[in-house]
Design a protein around this motif. Structure first.
Motif, PDB file in Angstrom:
ATOM      1  N   ARG A 441      -4.160   6.625   8.774  1.00 56.01           N
ATOM      2  CA  ARG A 441      -3.544   7.786   8.124  1.00 56.01           C
ATOM      3  C   ARG A 441      -2.273   7.391   7.377  1.00 56.01           C
ATOM      4  N   ALA A 442      -1.525   6.447   7.933  1.00 51.40           N
ATOM      5  CA  ALA A 442      -0.299   5.992   7.268  1.00 51.40           C
ATOM      6  C   ALA A 442      -0.617   5.284   5.953  1.00 51.40           C
ATOM      7  N   LEU A 443      -1.674   4.441   5.945  1.00 52.85           N
ATOM      8  CA  LEU A 443      -2.050   3.769   4.699  1.00 52.85           C
ATOM      9  C   LEU A 443      -2.522   4.796   3.672  1.00 52.85           C
ATOM     10  N   ALA A 444      -3.306   5.787   4.111  1.00 55.96           N
ATOM     11  CA  ALA A 444      -3.774   6.825   3.190  1.00 55.96           C
ATOM     12  C   ALA A 444      -2.593   7.555   2.556  1.00 55.96           C
ATOM     13  N   GLU A 445      -1.586   7.885   3.348  1.00 55.75           N
ATOM     14  CA  GLU A 445      -0.402   8.567   2.809  1.00 55.75           C
ATOM     15  C   GLU A 445       0.287   7.701   1.750  1.00 55.75           C
ATOM     16  N   ALA A 446       0.414   6.401   2.047  1.00 54.96           N
ATOM     17  CA  ALA A 446       1.068   5.498   1.087  1.00 54.96           C
ATOM     18  C   ALA A 446       0.265   5.393  -0.202  1.00 54.96           C
ATOM     19  N   MET A 447      -1.053   5.209  -0.074  1.00 53.60           N
ATOM     20  CA  MET A 447      -1.885   5.050  -1.278  1.00 53.60           C
ATOM     21  C   MET A 447      -1.926   6.333  -2.097  1.00 53.60           C
ATOM     22  N   MET A 448      -2.045   7.477  -1.430  1.00 51.11           N
ATOM     23  CA  MET A 448      -2.007   8.734  -2.183  1.00 51.11           C
ATOM     24  C   MET A 448      -0.684   8.877  -2.936  1.00 51.11           C
ATOM     25  N   SER A 449       0.424   8.509  -2.274  1.00 50.42           N
ATOM     26  CA  SER A 449       1.736   8.601  -2.939  1.00 50.42           C
ATOM     27  C   SER A 449       1.809   7.689  -4.150  1.00 50.42           C
ATOM     28  N   TYR A 450       1.362   6.446  -4.002  1.00 54.93           N
ATOM     29  CA  TYR A 450       1.359   5.519  -5.144  1.00 54.93           C
ATOM     30  C   TYR A 450       0.531   6.084  -6.309  1.00 54.93           C
ATOM     31  N   TRP A 451      -0.681   6.568  -6.009  1.00 54.39           N
ATOM     32  CA  TRP A 451      -1.580   7.055  -7.065  1.00 54.39           C
ATOM     33  C   TRP A 451      -0.987   8.295  -7.755  1.00 54.39           C
ATOM     34  N   VAL A 452      -0.449   9.216  -6.956  1.00 58.77           N
ATOM     35  CA  VAL A 452       0.132  10.441  -7.526  1.00 58.77           C
ATOM     36  C   VAL A 452       1.391  10.116  -8.332  1.00 58.77           C
TER      37      VAL A 452
END
Length: 513
Positions: A441-452
């Motif tokens: 979940r932590a990696l997903a949060e980071a990747m979503m933030s980078y993409w957004v």
């Protein structure tokens, strides 16, 4: 205010598009509205089979947009994926958390993968609701695949060159976004096109297409770039027509009219595809049509003829996982060595063996796997980053997805998608049904933030995230792994070796054999 929306107008479930009003689902717990199955073009059936997409027929009243539209018919043999499929497939979906239509949120338009042979925007992994809650408007769509999307034939060249109807569908979806997305709270002047596998190949093809100018402003390519493959660059103009002529002779007595009169399902069944066949050169897939795709995409990038827009792109550690049927023979070190010598030439074998060692059968098997991932995906992603950086002043960011966990035991092709969308659906491609944990979940949060962040302003960085340096001569890649950090590209030497076979952007035609 004559003819305009008051700034304080609240956005409800019913929204007016150019073709008519649509009613979406009620807002979810995060305040996201979802609209599914909106037609962006007329059904490509009957006389519209193998024609450019036409405007959707307007409707009166309010059309429910609660269910995904049917996916395109699949060319994949024994495709067990769920969901309805139909030749009538040109619909799209929108997720938005905007409260008012004047918010001008960044827009992210997703193109699904599947080798241009299978796939759907209804994939649970690419549900847009989690990403939309982060402040962007998400759009996804279906487009024509296989025979219906990519038949090239001289008799179809009368209005415009044929072959890339599926790419023309993608352009039609982007034109729909430009015309309608403001009503959903999106900014038509800030559109990021993103996709994975064939979806990322489409991003690269459209970046290199003069017809896509102005339809998107940033690009994200996940595991794809130029539609190159194990047997070289994409099909040429004459190659694609030879394939189409042979098919029409075999199944329609040489008549396009006869094929247009055939029911869709048996026609589709006459052009099956499996992972044992190269989807680039041995299937109905994108080709150089001198219209949507004017030339080899890598050549367009080499000459700086692509869109000069911000680009974020990368690849995964184990891209080869679904593509092993395309690998060089590797039942023994001797067989692998002989096949490599035939492909690359005896004079290059000393260089090759330093990068892809074959001293033992086990080494040869590992090298064959690495080579397959490099040839089908990795090298062209790196090449696109390199060429874009050298021919534009636009910002460029590179990533290398290497993350593994009990939920994602192999960083295979497609395994990054549930992280990008924050859906964390089961990683079935690698046989894993282990549920995600806090680290996932932590990696997903980071990747979503980078993409957004990238979609918002062309830069993935923000406070609280590990710094992601631009891609430059140092060939640093942002490793999205158990640790997130910038490191030298671990495959740089292998990619440079494969890239050395390109002439004017094109891979050798002898690789076709």
């Amino acid at each position: 205010m004559h003819g305009s929306i008051m700034p304080s107008a609240r956005m409800g479930r019913t929204i007016r598009t150019q073709a008519g009003q649509v009613r979406g689902a009620v807002r979810d717990d995060n305040g996201v509205l979802a609209f599914r199955g909106i037609p962006y073009a007329a059904p490509p059936v009957g006389p519209l089979r193998w024609r450019a997409p036409q405007a959707p027929t307007p409707w009166s009243g309010v059309r429910d947009a609660l269910d995904f539209g049917a996916a395109s018919l699949s060319s994949l043999e024994h495709d067990a994926r769920p969901g309805p499929r139909s030749e009538d497939c040109l619909t799209l979906n929108v997720w938005t958390a905007a409260k008012a239509p004047d918010e001008k949120r960044p827009v992210m338009v997703w193109i699904h993968g599947g080798g241009f042979q299978f796939g759907s925007s209804a994939n649970l992994a690419t549900d847009g609701s989690v990403l939309a809650a982060k402040g962007v408007v998400i759009v996804s769509f279906n487009y024509r695949l296989g025979l219906f999307g990519f038949l090239a034939h001289p008799d179809l060249d009368t209005q415009a060159p044929s072959g890339n109807f599926g790419l023309q569908d993608q352009l039609a979806a982007l034109r729909w976004v430009k015309a309608n997305i403001a009503a959903f709270g999106g900014d038509p002047g800030n559109v990021t096109l993103f996709g994975e596998s064939a979806g990322a190949m489409a991003v690269g093809l459209l970046m290199a297409s003069p017809l896509a100018r102005g339809l998107f402003h940033k690009a994200i390519g996940q595991s794809g770039a130029f539609w190159d493959g194990r047997h070289g660059s994409l099909q040429g103009f004459d190659e694609a027509r030879a394939r189409g002529l042979a098919f029409v002779r075999q199944h329609g007595n040489g008549s396009i009219a006869a094929l247009r009169a055939m029911p869709a399902e048996p026609l589709n069944a006459a052009a099956p595809w499996s992972f044992a066949r190269d989807h680039v050169t041995q299937a109905f897939s994108p080709s150089i049509d001198r219209y949507v795709v004017p030339d080899v995409p890598a050549r367009r990038f080499l000459r700086g003829e692509q869109m000069h827009i911000p680009l974020l792109a990368g690849w995964n550690s184990a891209e080869e996982f679904p593509f092993m049927p395309l690998s060089l023979p590797a039942h023994s070190a001797q067989a692998f060595r002989a096949a490599a010598a035939e492909l690359f030439g005896e004079g290059r074998m000393a260089d090759f063996q330093k990068l892809y060692p074959d001293d033992t059968d086990a080494e040869a098997r590992a090298s064959a796997a690495a080579l397959t991932g490099d040839m089908v995906v990795g090298e062209q992603c790196w090449q696109a980053l390199r060429l874009h950086r050298s021919s534009t002043r636009a910002p460029v960011y590179a990533y290398h997805f290497s993350y593994t966990s009990p939920y994602t035991p192999i960083a295979s092709h497609v395994t990054e998608i549930p992280f990008v969308f924050g859906t964390l659906t089961p990683q079935r491609i690698i046989g894993s049904t282990t549920p995600p944990d806090d680290a996932d979940r932590a990696l997903a949060e980071a990747m979503m933030s980078y993409w957004v962040n990238f979609a918002t302003r062309g830069n993935p960085n923000a406070s609280g995230l590990p710094p992601w340096p631009p891609h430059d001569e140092r060939d640093l890649v942002h490793v999205l792994g158990t640790t997130i950090e910038a490191r030298p590209n671990p495959q740089a030497d292998r990619f440079a070796f494969l890239g050395s076979f390109r002439e004017d952007g094109m891979l050798p035609m002898r690789w076709r054999a």
